[in-house]
Motif scaffolding. Structure first.
Motif, PDB file in Angstrom:
ATOM      1  N   THR A   1       0.858  -1.192   0.000  1.00  0.00           N
ATOM      2  CA  THR A   1       0.000   0.000   0.000  1.00  0.00           C
ATOM      3  C   THR A   1       0.888   1.233   0.000  1.00  0.00           C
ATOM      4  O   THR A   1       2.064   1.166   0.379  1.00  0.00           O
ATOM      5  N   THR A   2       0.326   2.348  -0.411  1.00  0.00           N
ATOM      6  CA  THR A   2       1.070   3.610  -0.427  1.00  0.00           C
ATOM      7  C   THR A   2       0.946   4.358   0.890  1.00  0.00           C
ATOM      8  O   THR A   2       1.559   5.417   1.047  1.00  0.00           O
ATOM      9  N   ARG A   3       0.171   3.822   1.833  1.00  0.00           N
ATOM     10  CA  ARG A   3      -0.044   4.499   3.110  1.00  0.00           C
ATOM     11  C   ARG A   3       0.811   3.857   4.195  1.00  0.00           C
ATOM     12  O   ARG A   3       0.941   2.632   4.262  1.00  0.00           O
ATOM     13  N   SER A   4       1.384   4.707   5.061  1.00  0.00           N
ATOM     14  CA  SER A   4       2.222   4.194   6.146  1.00  0.00           C
ATOM     15  C   SER A   4       1.393   3.681   7.321  1.00  0.00           C
ATOM     16  O   SER A   4       1.885   2.874   8.114  1.00  0.00           O
TER      17      SER A   4
ATOM     18  N   PRO B   1       2.031   1.394  -8.031  1.00  0.00           N
ATOM     19  CA  PRO B   1       1.000   2.426  -8.264  1.00  0.00           C
ATOM     20  C   PRO B   1       1.599   3.677  -8.932  1.00  0.00           C
ATOM     21  O   PRO B   1       2.807   3.911  -8.887  1.00  0.00           O
ATOM     22  N   LYS B   2       0.718   4.453  -9.523  1.00  0.00           N
ATOM     23  CA  LYS B   2       1.158   5.668 -10.206  1.00  0.00           C
ATOM     24  C   LYS B   2       1.803   6.643  -9.235  1.00  0.00           C
ATOM     25  O   LYS B   2       2.786   7.329  -9.582  1.00  0.00           O
ATOM     26  N   LYS B   3       1.300   6.710  -8.020  1.00  0.00           N
ATOM     27  CA  LYS B   3       1.872   7.613  -7.017  1.00  0.00           C
ATOM     28  C   LYS B   3       3.322   7.238  -6.706  1.00  0.00           C
ATOM     29  O   LYS B   3       4.173   8.118  -6.528  1.00  0.00           O
ATOM     30  N   THR B   4       3.610   5.948  -6.655  1.00  0.00           N
ATOM     31  CA  THR B   4       4.985   5.497  -6.393  1.00  0.00           C
ATOM     32  C   THR B   4       5.884   5.785  -7.588  1.00  0.00           C
ATOM     33  O   THR B   4       7.054   6.156  -7.418  1.00  0.00           O
TER      34      THR B   4
ATOM     35  N   THR C   1       6.257   6.619  -2.442  1.00  0.00           N
ATOM     36  CA  THR C   1       6.713   5.542  -1.565  1.00  0.00           C
ATOM     37  C   THR C   1       5.711   4.398  -1.590  1.00  0.00           C
ATOM     38  O   THR C   1       4.508   4.617  -1.778  1.00  0.00           O
ATOM     39  N   LEU C   2       6.207   3.189  -1.404  1.00  0.00           N
ATOM     40  CA  LEU C   2       5.357   1.997  -1.316  1.00  0.00           C
ATOM     41  C   LEU C   2       5.787   1.207  -0.087  1.00  0.00           C
ATOM     42  O   LEU C   2       6.983   1.033   0.161  1.00  0.00           O
ATOM     43  N   TYR C   3       4.785   0.734   0.673  1.00  0.00           N
ATOM     44  CA  TYR C   3       5.063   0.005   1.911  1.00  0.00           C
ATOM     45  C   TYR C   3       4.600  -1.438   1.784  1.00  0.00           C
ATOM     46  O   TYR C   3       3.633  -1.733   1.073  1.00  0.00           O
ATOM     47  N   ALA C   4       5.281  -2.322   2.522  1.00  0.00           N
ATOM     48  CA  ALA C   4       4.874  -3.722   2.632  1.00  0.00           C
ATOM     49  C   ALA C   4       4.380  -3.978   4.052  1.00  0.00           C
ATOM     50  O   ALA C   4       5.068  -3.629   5.024  1.00  0.00           O
TER      51      ALA C   4
ATOM     52  N   ILE D   1      13.216   3.580  -9.899  1.00  0.00           N
ATOM     53  CA  ILE D   1      11.815   3.497 -10.316  1.00  0.00           C
ATOM     54  C   ILE D   1      11.531   4.646 -11.280  1.00  0.00           C
ATOM     55  O   ILE D   1      11.670   5.816 -10.920  1.00  0.00           O
ATOM     56  N   ASN D   2      11.159   4.322 -12.506  1.00  0.00           N
ATOM     57  CA  ASN D   2      10.777   5.359 -13.473  1.00  0.00           C
ATOM     58  C   ASN D   2       9.287   5.223 -13.794  1.00  0.00           C
ATOM     59  O   ASN D   2       8.602   4.334 -13.297  1.00  0.00           O
ATOM     60  N   ARG D   3       8.787   6.091 -14.634  1.00  0.00           N
ATOM     61  CA  ARG D   3       7.353   6.131 -14.909  1.00  0.00           C
ATOM     62  C   ARG D   3       6.851   4.936 -15.714  1.00  0.00           C
ATOM     63  O   ARG D   3       5.650   4.700 -15.785  1.00  0.00           O
ATOM     64  N   SER D   4       7.757   4.201 -16.315  1.00  0.00           N
ATOM     65  CA  SER D   4       7.354   3.016 -17.082  1.00  0.00           C
ATOM     66  C   SER D   4       7.396   1.742 -16.252  1.00  0.00           C
ATOM     67  O   SER D   4       7.091   0.660 -16.756  1.00  0.00           O
ATOM     68  N   SER D   5       7.794   1.847 -14.966  1.00  0.00           N
ATOM     69  CA  SER D   5       7.913   0.660 -14.105  1.00  0.00           C
ATOM     70  C   SER D   5       6.556   0.310 -13.514  1.00  0.00           C
ATOM     71  O   SER D   5       6.239   0.682 -12.372  1.00  0.00           O
ATOM     72  N   THR D   6       5.728  -0.413 -14.274  1.00  0.00           N
ATOM     73  CA  THR D   6       4.400  -0.795 -13.780  1.00  0.00           C
ATOM     74  C   THR D   6       4.470  -2.006 -12.864  1.00  0.00           C
ATOM     75  O   THR D   6       3.625  -2.164 -11.974  1.00  0.00           O
TER      76      THR D   6
END
Length: 538
Positions: free
Chosen positions: A60-63, A95-98, A103-106, A228-233
């Motif tokens: 998720t993108t939320r901490s 995600p697009k935000k990442t 940031t992306l969290y596990a 991480i670039n914009r093409s990294s889906t």
């Protein structure tokens, strides 16, 4: 005066011994935990009941995770066995935000099988960021041929300030551990380091602690990071699991806290990564040896610098000392420091190199008898005069350098041209520094020949700083151990072994030319008026 210097050295050695003993006591307190004796409040392990568990990993993108909304399940291990080691690679949707430098969290949950973690009151979970921010390393290109056209166009479009801005990097590894020892804790003396990872529940009259889940952050290395670039889906994530003992868990917690403290004190991700590599890539017994080696290296570094400064501070004459060798050591030390700085080498290697470069610059000033006079903002340099004996030493020195230049200069120039044609560099400055440092590392030992030649001509080694040499020799052999532990350029690693050979040659000359009291010592003093042995005339 001698008593003062001796007492200061004894004080330093005494402080060092106290530090080592204190550290050993602290390490013992970390790995040893006193079990519950049965008289106080004992905390039992919940894993002793052998519950059926399930491991789930969400992103998720939320901490802060309040519900199961806006989360993606990336790994689900049913019938999870805490005793069984495994490693699985999954593809994670970014995600697009990442992708926009976010940031992306596990979120890692350990819960009962068949029950969602949000509905399980006995679940334990930890959160770990899957991204970190770093300044990307500049790409290396061929300086003559240039880089690919696409790279050049992209570099032209990118603003200059963007090259120094940190961007989001992907951490491709997630290492999990569960403490499997059926250890009964004493509630009155619960270790603070483990307590923050513990979740306790009341079952009847007994208090039990749920499985202790741990995320090993030390396994995340800079060399594995991906931009991480914009093409990294989608990006790969390797989730590995292994059981861990209580002693190792406590040690790992303290090491992670130490690395975090270094970053809080201003250490970069790269510097902290070098410390991580010592713990992750090294056996624990070898790690203990590394600690003692590092402690002795620090002690000998200090004593070598102290004696070297004391020797040159009181030196009145350059008789028997090769000025060319002093100039070369200064040049090579400064070049090596600039090279290590350009290669972004770890601070344990960089800081001593910087201190050594400053000392060598000061020694050049002493060797040339240079006086700096400031006239406003402009310095004026004045050089002292040499005695007859010092001029004879300079003649031997110049003679040795004349023969040496026939071999050294063609080798250095040829090596620089070869590297320009065949090796890629970040910039022309990087090529220049690398060319200089390769010459220093590959052929630098040749510049020790003038001093060896002067020793041979004068049939004496009494003019050399043997105390400083002895401490440096100990550090040379310690560097041989560090060459396999600390990350450093290969050329710097090979130079550690080259220094061993140079010191052995000096030892041979010390044995060949015994102490001659007719020679001047390191402070320009002689114990006899008439020399018993004359220097060579050839």
């Amino acid at each position: 005066m001698w008593s003062g210097r001796s007492s200061f050295t004894s004080l330093v050695v005494g402080v060092f011994v106290v530090y080592v003993v204190h550290t050993c006591w602290v390490m013992y307190g970390i790995v040893y935990t006193r079990p519950c004796s049965g008289h106080g409040r004992c905390i039992q392990p919940y894993l002793a009941q052998r519950p059926k568990l399930q491991l789930s990993v969400y992103t998720t993108t939320r901490s802060n995770l309040g519900s199961e909304n806006n989360v993606d399940l990336v790994l689900n291990v049913e019938d999870f066995d805490v005793e069984s080691k495994f490693e699985r690679t999954v593809n994670v949707s970014v995600p697009k935000k990442t992708r926009n430098n976010g940031t992306l969290y596990a979120y890692v949950f350990l819960h009962h099988a068949g029950v969602l973690p949000w509905n399980d009151a006995k679940q334990v979970h930890l959160v770990s960021p899957l991204t970190t921010y770093m300044v990307p390393r500049p790409e290396e290109v061929s300086l003559l041929a240039g880089g690919p056209a696409a790279q050049q166009i992209e570099a032209e479009k990118r603003p200059t300030s963007a090259l120094d801005e940190p961007v989001s990097h992907w951490r491709p590894r997630l290492t999990l551990n569960v403490m499997v020892d059926n250890f009964v804790f004493d509630g009155a003396s619960l270790p603070a380091d483990v307590q923050r990872y513990m979740k306790m529940i009341q079952l009847g009259k007994t208090v039990q602690y749920l499985p202790i889940l741990f995320i090993d952050q030390l396994s995340n290395r800079v060399k594995d990071l991906m931009v991480i670039n914009r093409s990294s889906t989608e990006l790969p994530l390797t989730v590995s699991y292994d059981k861990i003992s209580l002693g190792r868990l406590r040690f790992w917690i303290h090491m992670q806290d130490a690395v975090y403290s270094l970053q809080q004190f201003g250490f970069s991700e790269k510097d902290a990564d070098e410390v991580k590599g010592i713990f992750v890539d090294t056996n624990l017994y070898f790690l203990a040896l590394t600690f003692f080696v590092a402690a002795f290296h620090l002690l000998f570094d200090f004593l070598a610098f102290k004696n070297d400064i004391s020797f040159w501070k009181k030196k009145k004459s350059m008789i028997g000392m090769s000025t060319k060798a002093v100039l070369w050591r200064c040049f090579s030390t400064v070049v090596i420091f600039l090279f290590l700085l350009d290669e972004q080498t770890s601070l344990p290697v960089l800081v001593p190199a910087g201190i050594g470069a400053a000392i060598e610059l000061w020694k050049v000033k002493k060797a040339l008898k240079m006086t700096v006079i400031w006239r406003g903002l402009w310095p004026t340099f004045q050089f002292g005069t040499y005695s007859e004996s010092e001029r004879r030493t300079e003649e031997y020195d110049a003679q040795a350098m004349k023969y040496l230049s026939y071999l050294l200069y063609p080798l250095c120039i040829g090596g620089a041209i070869y590297s320009l044609l065949n090796i890629k560099y970040k910039s022309w400055y990087s090529w220049l520094i690398n060319s200089f440092v390769n010459g220093v590392y590959a052929f630098g030992f040749l510049f020790m020949l003038p001093q060896l030649f002067v020793n041979y001509k004068m049939k004496s080694v009494a003019h050399l700083p043997w105390k400083a040499f002895t401490y440096k020799a100990f550090n040379t052999f310690i560097d041989d151990v560090f060459a396999f532990i600390i990350t450093m350029p290969t050329s710097h690693r090979l130079a550690c072994f080259r220094d061993d050979v140079v010191f052995l040659v000096y030892l041979y000359q010390r044995w060949l030319y015994p102490v001659d009291k007719s020679r001047v010592n390191e402070f320009g003093e002689s114990y006899e008026d008439t020399p018993q042995r004359k220097p060579h005339t050839d």
